[in-house]
Design a protein around this motif. Structure first.
Motif, PDB file in Angstrom:
ATOM      1  N   GLY A 132       0.812  -1.212   0.000  1.00  0.00           N
ATOM      2  CA  GLY A 132       0.000   0.000   0.000  1.00  0.00           C
ATOM      3  C   GLY A 132       0.843   1.258   0.000  1.00  0.00           C
ATOM      4  N   ALA A 133       1.932   1.254   0.772  1.00  0.00           N
ATOM      5  CA  ALA A 133       2.824   2.414   0.810  1.00  0.00           C
ATOM      6  C   ALA A 133       3.499   2.623  -0.545  1.00  0.00           C
ATOM      7  N   ALA A 134       3.898   1.533  -1.187  1.00  0.00           N
ATOM      8  CA  ALA A 134       4.518   1.648  -2.510  1.00  0.00           C
ATOM      9  C   ALA A 134       3.527   2.248  -3.508  1.00  0.00           C
ATOM     10  N   GLU A 135       2.258   1.859  -3.406  1.00  0.00           N
ATOM     11  CA  GLU A 135       1.235   2.432  -4.293  1.00  0.00           C
ATOM     12  C   GLU A 135       1.066   3.926  -4.035  1.00  0.00           C
ATOM     13  N   LEU A 136       1.000   4.296  -2.753  1.00  0.00           N
ATOM     14  CA  LEU A 136       0.803   5.694  -2.400  1.00  0.00           C
ATOM     15  C   LEU A 136       1.961   6.561  -2.884  1.00  0.00           C
ATOM     16  N   PHE A 137       3.181   6.152  -2.538  1.00  0.00           N
ATOM     17  CA  PHE A 137       4.329   6.979  -2.916  1.00  0.00           C
ATOM     18  C   PHE A 137       4.655   6.857  -4.406  1.00  0.00           C
ATOM     19  N   GLY A 138       4.161   5.805  -5.052  1.00  0.00           N
ATOM     20  CA  GLY A 138       4.264   5.747  -6.504  1.00  0.00           C
ATOM     21  C   GLY A 138       3.434   6.833  -7.161  1.00  0.00           C
ATOM     22  N   MET A 139       2.329   7.218  -6.495  1.00  0.00           N
ATOM     23  CA  MET A 139       1.490   8.303  -7.018  1.00  0.00           C
ATOM     24  C   MET A 139       2.038   9.677  -6.652  1.00  0.00           C
ATOM     25  N   THR A 140       2.518   9.829  -5.420  1.00  0.00           N
ATOM     26  CA  THR A 140       2.963  11.151  -4.971  1.00  0.00           C
ATOM     27  C   THR A 140       4.407  11.462  -5.363  1.00  0.00           C
ATOM     28  N   HIS A 141       5.227  10.425  -5.570  1.00  0.00           N
ATOM     29  CA  HIS A 141       6.630  10.615  -5.943  1.00  0.00           C
ATOM     30  C   HIS A 141       6.931   9.823  -7.217  1.00  0.00           C
ATOM     31  N   GLU A 142       6.158  10.104  -8.241  1.00  0.00           N
ATOM     32  CA  GLU A 142       6.261   9.349  -9.494  1.00  0.00           C
ATOM     33  C   GLU A 142       7.673   9.440 -10.084  1.00  0.00           C
ATOM     34  N   GLY A 143       8.224   8.266 -10.419  1.00  0.00           N
ATOM     35  CA  GLY A 143       9.522   8.211 -11.084  1.00  0.00           C
ATOM     36  C   GLY A 143      10.720   8.257 -10.156  1.00  0.00           C
ATOM     37  N   LEU A 192      13.920  16.613   5.201  1.00  0.00           N
ATOM     38  CA  LEU A 192      15.216  16.095   4.750  1.00  0.00           C
ATOM     39  C   LEU A 192      15.081  15.339   3.426  1.00  0.00           C
ATOM     40  N   LEU A 193      14.005  14.532   3.305  1.00  0.00           N
ATOM     41  CA  LEU A 193      13.801  13.780   2.064  1.00  0.00           C
ATOM     42  C   LEU A 193      13.551  14.730   0.900  1.00  0.00           C
ATOM     43  N   ALA A 194      12.755  15.781   1.125  1.00  0.00           N
ATOM     44  CA  ALA A 194      12.474  16.740   0.055  1.00  0.00           C
ATOM     45  C   ALA A 194      13.740  17.479  -0.375  1.00  0.00           C
ATOM     46  N   LEU A 195      14.596  17.818   0.580  1.00  0.00           N
ATOM     47  CA  LEU A 195      15.842  18.502   0.239  1.00  0.00           C
ATOM     48  C   LEU A 195      16.816  17.566  -0.473  1.00  0.00           C
ATOM     49  N   TRP A 196      16.816  16.310  -0.068  1.00  0.00           N
ATOM     50  CA  TRP A 196      17.704  15.313  -0.673  1.00  0.00           C
ATOM     51  C   TRP A 196      17.249  14.944  -2.082  1.00  0.00           C
ATOM     52  N   ARG A 197      15.947  14.738  -2.246  1.00  0.00           N
ATOM     53  CA  ARG A 197      15.376  14.352  -3.537  1.00  0.00           C
ATOM     54  C   ARG A 197      14.537  15.513  -4.041  1.00  0.00           C
ATOM     55  N   LEU A 198      15.208  16.613  -4.464  1.00  0.00           N
ATOM     56  CA  LEU A 198      14.514  17.857  -4.767  1.00  0.00           C
ATOM     57  C   LEU A 198      13.506  17.714  -5.899  1.00  0.00           C
ATOM     58  N   GLY A 199      13.907  17.165  -7.019  1.00  0.00           N
ATOM     59  CA  GLY A 199      12.994  17.020  -8.146  1.00  0.00           C
ATOM     60  C   GLY A 199      12.482  18.365  -8.630  1.00  0.00           C
ATOM     61  N   GLU A 200      11.237  18.381  -9.128  1.00  0.00           N
ATOM     62  CA  GLU A 200      10.636  19.616  -9.617  1.00  0.00           C
ATOM     63  C   GLU A 200      10.251  20.510  -8.446  1.00  0.00           C
ATOM     64  N   MET A 201      10.685  21.762  -8.513  1.00  0.00           N
ATOM     65  CA  MET A 201      10.404  22.698  -7.431  1.00  0.00           C
ATOM     66  C   MET A 201       8.908  22.911  -7.232  1.00  0.00           C
ATOM     67  N   GLU A 202       8.138  22.845  -8.341  1.00  0.00           N
ATOM     68  CA  GLU A 202       6.702  23.101  -8.268  1.00  0.00           C
ATOM     69  C   GLU A 202       5.966  22.071  -7.414  1.00  0.00           C
ATOM     70  N   THR A 203       6.494  20.869  -7.302  1.00  0.00           N
ATOM     71  CA  THR A 203       5.813  19.813  -6.550  1.00  0.00           C
ATOM     72  C   THR A 203       6.519  19.465  -5.237  1.00  0.00           C
ATOM     73  N   ALA A 204       7.590  20.161  -4.927  1.00  0.00           N
ATOM     74  CA  ALA A 204       8.390  19.805  -3.752  1.00  0.00           C
ATOM     75  C   ALA A 204       7.579  19.897  -2.455  1.00  0.00           C
TER      76      ALA A 204
END
Length: 284
Positions: free
Chosen positions: A55-66, A108-120
């Protein structure tokens, strides 16, 4: 394709999907009940931990795609919440530590895995919400078996019945009587009539418990509990539908034939199990 042909295709697909759902339930439900009533606590914990991971993998697959690293980290956070609540949940210090540390870990996770600023910011908030939502709700399913005494498995079954029969009641009431949309912007197929059918199903599930598998539950408590859990469980269902609609997916996953993903099956259960555990702690 004409509207008539589209409608005809949907009508053919619905019975096929219903058959698949029934077949899956016929196989899975007895196995789950055997493990619940006859299996040791560690086996039930292991089963719920595995379901939590999916379930967690499904959730974070949607919120942290790719972002597989962030997804795996999110799964580990959910498992950590499950473990902390199971081993130390009755210690207020452990709960306070979760409340304090989760936001810090999310930053910390958001700063480490910045990705697109618009969705951070949204990803950062999801990292706080996800472990509490999935890990905390699934933990209640384990804690009910452990802390409910001799009635522990009965309270887990109550949570399942409140969720399953609400879903079943809503499906059939909506299919045969549904006319008015419940919340079209979030879930276009849900109807007000289906919602009332779901409430009837959840009250029926609670009464079955009071009369048969959980006789320590007074009838009046069962009726009230069925209404409250049925209403809030449907909100949990709508909340997960909102999440899926916001990221543009139909199902959270495909691991359960005919049912979608784990989150699609436990969205209401996460609510009913939490309510059941609160009932065991403070009212029973």
């Amino acid at each position: 394709m004409s509207a008539d042909k589209t409608k005809e295709g949907e009508q053919k697909k619905a019975p096929s999907n219903l058959v698949m759902r029934l077949l899956t339930a016929a196989v899975a439900a007895p196995l789950i009940l055997l493990l619940l009533y006859l299996g040791p606590l560690w086996a039930w914990y292991a089963f719920i931990a595995a379901a939590t991971a999916v379930g967690a993998a499904e959730l974070f697959g949607m919120t942290h795609e790719g972002d597989r690293v962030a997804q795996l980290t999110g799964v580990l956070f959910c498992e950590a919440v499950l473990g902390v609540l199971f081993w130390f949940g009755l210690d207020a210090r452990a709960v306070v530590a979760l409340v304090v540390l989760l936001p810090l870990a999310a930053q910390l996770l958001a700063l480490w895995r910045l990705g697109e600023m618009e969705t951070a910011a949204l990803r950062m908030m999801a990292t706080v919400f996800g472990p509490i939502y999935v890990g905390g709700g699934m933990a209640c399913i384990v804690l009910l078996k452990r802390d409910g005494g001799a009635d522990g498995p009965g309270f887990v079954l109550l949570s399942l019945m409140l969720s399953w029969l609400s879903d079943t009641g809503a499906y059939f009431a909506g299919r045969f009587f549904g006319k008015r949309k419940l919340y079209e912007a979030v879930s276009p197929k849900k109807t007000l009539e289906g919602s009332f059918g779901g409430l009837a199903g959840s009250v029926g599930g609670a009464l079955l418990g009071s009369f048969f598998y959980l006789r320590s539950l007074p009838v009046l408590h069962a009726i009230g509990f069925g209404i409250v859990a049925g209403f809030l469980g449907q909100l949990g269902d709508l909340g997960e539908s909102l999440l899926k609609r916001s990221v543009g997916v139909k199902d959270s996953g495909g691991i359960v034939p005919g049912h979608g993903g784990i989150l699609d099956r436990v969205d209401a259960l996460l609510v009913t199990a939490t309510l059941s555990y609160l009932y065991v702690l403070f009212i029973r």
